[in-house]
Design a protein around this motif. Sequence first.
Motif, PDB file in Angstrom:
ATOM      1  N   PHE A  22       0.835  -1.202   0.000  1.00 18.81           N
ATOM      2  CA  PHE A  22       0.000   0.000   0.000  1.00 18.81           C
ATOM      3  C   PHE A  22       0.873   1.257   0.000  1.00 18.81           C
ATOM      4  O   PHE A  22       1.937   1.269   0.605  1.00 18.81           O
ATOM      5  CB  PHE A  22      -0.862   0.052   1.275  1.00 18.81           C
ATOM      6  CG  PHE A  22      -1.687  -1.177   1.527  1.00 18.81           C
ATOM      7  CD1 PHE A  22      -1.120  -2.310   2.108  1.00 18.81           C
ATOM      8  CD2 PHE A  22      -3.021  -1.210   1.180  1.00 18.81           C
ATOM      9  CE1 PHE A  22      -1.863  -3.445   2.344  1.00 18.81           C
ATOM     10  CE2 PHE A  22      -3.787  -2.346   1.409  1.00 18.81           C
ATOM     11  CZ  PHE A  22      -3.210  -3.459   2.000  1.00 18.81           C
TER      12      PHE A  22
ATOM     13  N   GLN B 149      -1.411  -4.794   8.985  1.00 18.63           N
ATOM     14  CA  GLN B 149      -0.556  -3.991   8.104  1.00 18.63           C
ATOM     15  C   GLN B 149       0.663  -3.520   8.864  1.00 18.63           C
ATOM     16  O   GLN B 149       0.575  -3.174  10.058  1.00 18.63           O
ATOM     17  CB  GLN B 149      -1.314  -2.775   7.553  1.00 18.63           C
ATOM     18  CG  GLN B 149      -2.096  -3.089   6.306  1.00 18.63           C
ATOM     19  CD  GLN B 149      -2.601  -1.862   5.576  1.00 18.63           C
ATOM     20  OE1 GLN B 149      -2.018  -0.774   5.636  1.00 18.63           O
ATOM     21  NE2 GLN B 149      -3.716  -2.047   4.880  1.00 18.63           N
TER      22      GLN B 149
ATOM     23  N   GLN C 257      -6.495  -3.110  14.557  1.00 17.18           N
ATOM     24  CA  GLN C 257      -5.080  -2.931  14.847  1.00 17.18           C
ATOM     25  C   GLN C 257      -4.870  -1.586  15.528  1.00 17.18           C
ATOM     26  O   GLN C 257      -5.461  -0.584  15.131  1.00 17.18           O
ATOM     27  CB  GLN C 257      -4.291  -2.998  13.532  1.00 17.18           C
ATOM     28  CG  GLN C 257      -2.845  -3.372  13.643  1.00 17.18           C
ATOM     29  CD  GLN C 257      -2.227  -3.731  12.288  1.00 17.18           C
ATOM     30  OE1 GLN C 257      -2.912  -3.782  11.265  1.00 17.18           O
ATOM     31  NE2 GLN C 257      -0.934  -4.002  12.273  1.00 17.18           N
TER      32      GLN C 257
ATOM     33  N   LEU D 215      -3.235   5.429  16.908  1.00 19.12           N
ATOM     34  CA  LEU D 215      -4.249   5.248  15.876  1.00 19.12           C
ATOM     35  C   LEU D 215      -4.818   3.832  15.968  1.00 19.12           C
ATOM     36  O   LEU D 215      -4.075   2.870  16.168  1.00 19.12           O
ATOM     37  CB  LEU D 215      -3.644   5.431  14.481  1.00 19.12           C
ATOM     38  CG  LEU D 215      -3.168   6.831  14.123  1.00 19.12           C
ATOM     39  CD1 LEU D 215      -2.172   6.792  12.984  1.00 19.12           C
ATOM     40  CD2 LEU D 215      -4.352   7.704  13.738  1.00 19.12           C
TER      41      LEU D 215
ATOM     42  N   ARG E  64     -10.031  -3.621   9.783  1.00 18.33           N
ATOM     43  CA  ARG E  64      -9.951  -4.254   8.482  1.00 18.33           C
ATOM     44  C   ARG E  64     -11.335  -4.846   8.196  1.00 18.33           C
ATOM     45  O   ARG E  64     -11.715  -5.855   8.774  1.00 18.33           O
ATOM     46  CB  ARG E  64      -8.883  -5.343   8.478  1.00 18.33           C
ATOM     47  CG  ARG E  64      -8.703  -6.013   7.118  1.00 18.33           C
ATOM     48  CD  ARG E  64      -7.467  -6.883   7.110  1.00 18.33           C
ATOM     49  NE  ARG E  64      -7.327  -7.600   5.848  1.00 18.33           N
ATOM     50  CZ  ARG E  64      -6.264  -8.326   5.507  1.00 18.33           C
ATOM     51  NH1 ARG E  64      -5.254  -8.418   6.338  1.00 18.33           N
ATOM     52  NH2 ARG E  64      -6.230  -8.944   4.350  1.00 18.33           N
TER      53      ARG E  64
ATOM     54  N   LYS F 283      -8.054  -3.495   2.693  1.00 13.09           N
ATOM     55  CA  LYS F 283      -7.720  -2.131   3.093  1.00 13.09           C
ATOM     56  C   LYS F 283      -8.093  -1.898   4.549  1.00 13.09           C
ATOM     57  O   LYS F 283      -8.984  -2.540   5.100  1.00 13.09           O
ATOM     58  CB  LYS F 283      -8.463  -1.133   2.207  1.00 13.09           C
ATOM     59  CG  LYS F 283      -8.022  -1.184   0.763  1.00 13.09           C
ATOM     60  CD  LYS F 283      -8.669  -0.088  -0.057  1.00 13.09           C
ATOM     61  CE  LYS F 283     -10.024  -0.511  -0.572  1.00 13.09           C
ATOM     62  NZ  LYS F 283     -10.573   0.489  -1.537  1.00 13.09           N
ATOM     63  N   LEU F 284      -7.390  -0.942   5.161  1.00 10.76           N
ATOM     64  CA  LEU F 284      -7.695  -0.542   6.527  1.00 10.76           C
ATOM     65  C   LEU F 284      -8.492   0.747   6.526  1.00 10.76           C
ATOM     66  O   LEU F 284      -8.298   1.610   5.661  1.00 10.76           O
ATOM     67  CB  LEU F 284      -6.413  -0.324   7.336  1.00 10.76           C
ATOM     68  CG  LEU F 284      -5.584  -1.552   7.727  1.00 10.76           C
ATOM     69  CD1 LEU F 284      -4.400  -1.124   8.580  1.00 10.76           C
ATOM     70  CD2 LEU F 284      -6.425  -2.577   8.440  1.00 10.76           C
TER      71      LEU F 284
ATOM     72  N   PHE G 269      -8.887   3.869   9.018  1.00 10.55           N
ATOM     73  CA  PHE G 269      -8.196   4.435  10.179  1.00 10.55           C
ATOM     74  C   PHE G 269      -9.086   5.371  10.971  1.00 10.55           C
ATOM     75  O   PHE G 269      -9.943   6.065  10.415  1.00 10.55           O
ATOM     76  CB  PHE G 269      -6.957   5.220   9.724  1.00 10.55           C
ATOM     77  CG  PHE G 269      -5.818   4.340   9.317  1.00 10.55           C
ATOM     78  CD1 PHE G 269      -5.706   3.885   8.015  1.00 10.55           C
ATOM     79  CD2 PHE G 269      -4.860   3.950  10.239  1.00 10.55           C
ATOM     80  CE1 PHE G 269      -4.665   3.059   7.632  1.00 10.55           C
ATOM     81  CE2 PHE G 269      -3.806   3.127   9.865  1.00 10.55           C
ATOM     82  CZ  PHE G 269      -3.719   2.673   8.563  1.00 10.55           C
TER      83      PHE G 269
END
Lengths: 113, 111
Positions: free
Chosen positions: A33, A102, B34, B89, B93, B98-99, B101
Motif C-alpha cells: 500500500f 498492516q 489494529q 491510531l 480491516r 484495506k484498513l 483508520f
Amino acid sequence: DVKVTQSSRYLVKRTGEKVFLECVQDMDHENMFWYRQDPGLGLRLIYFSYDVKMKEKGDIPEGYSVSREKKERFSLILESASTNQTSMYLCASSLSARVGGQYFGPGTRLTVT
Amino acid sequence: KQEVTQIPAALSVPEGENLVLNCSFTDSAIYNLQWFRQDPGKGLTSLLLIQSSQREQTSGRLNASLDKSSGRSTLYIAASQPGDSATYLCAVRPGTDKLIFGTGTRLQVFP
C-alpha cells in the motif's frame, strides 16, 4: 519481525520533476500500500497492490502511478510533481489472509518546491 | 460506510497514570482491529492486532480489548511513561484488504 523499508527519509524535488518513491518488504506479503498523510486529513490511501503487476486505485490516485514488478517491491511515481504533493508518504504491506495486519515503513517526507 | 472514531483527540497526563484510549467503529463486520503508535515525523508502529474472534491482546504494559458487537475497542496503557508520548491510531480491516483508520489520539505524558 516484519521489515518495510523506504528508499529515502527526506526528499526535495522541484515542480514538474518525475519522482520515484521505493518501498521494499521482506516478509513475502501479497499486499502493498501507498498512503499519504497530511495534518488534519489523516492517512489517505493512494494505491494498493494485491499481487505482482496488479494494482488498484485508492481514495486519491490522481497525479500518481505505481509499479510492482516484484513481490517485495512497490514503487510510487509522481509523473510531474506539484507543490500540493508535498506530504509524508507511507508504505505498508500485509498478508492477504484475513488474519493479516498492516506493517508500515518509516515514511518519506517529500517537499516539492 | 465504515467510520472509525477515536476519543479523546488529545490527552495530557502525569507520569504513572493508567490510561484508556477509545476507538469506536460503525460496522461490526470486520476481520480484525489494529492499534498503532506514531511518533512525530515517523511511520506507524504496530502495537497490537486483535482478530475478530478475540476479545483482547496484551503486550507488556499495553492491553487492547475488542467488543465487536458494540463496535468498540479500548487500548489500556498501564503506568504511563514520558516515552509513551505519541499519537495512537486504531484501524479496522473490513471485508477487504484495506484498513479504515481512526482520527487518532495525541497523548502527552509529562514527568
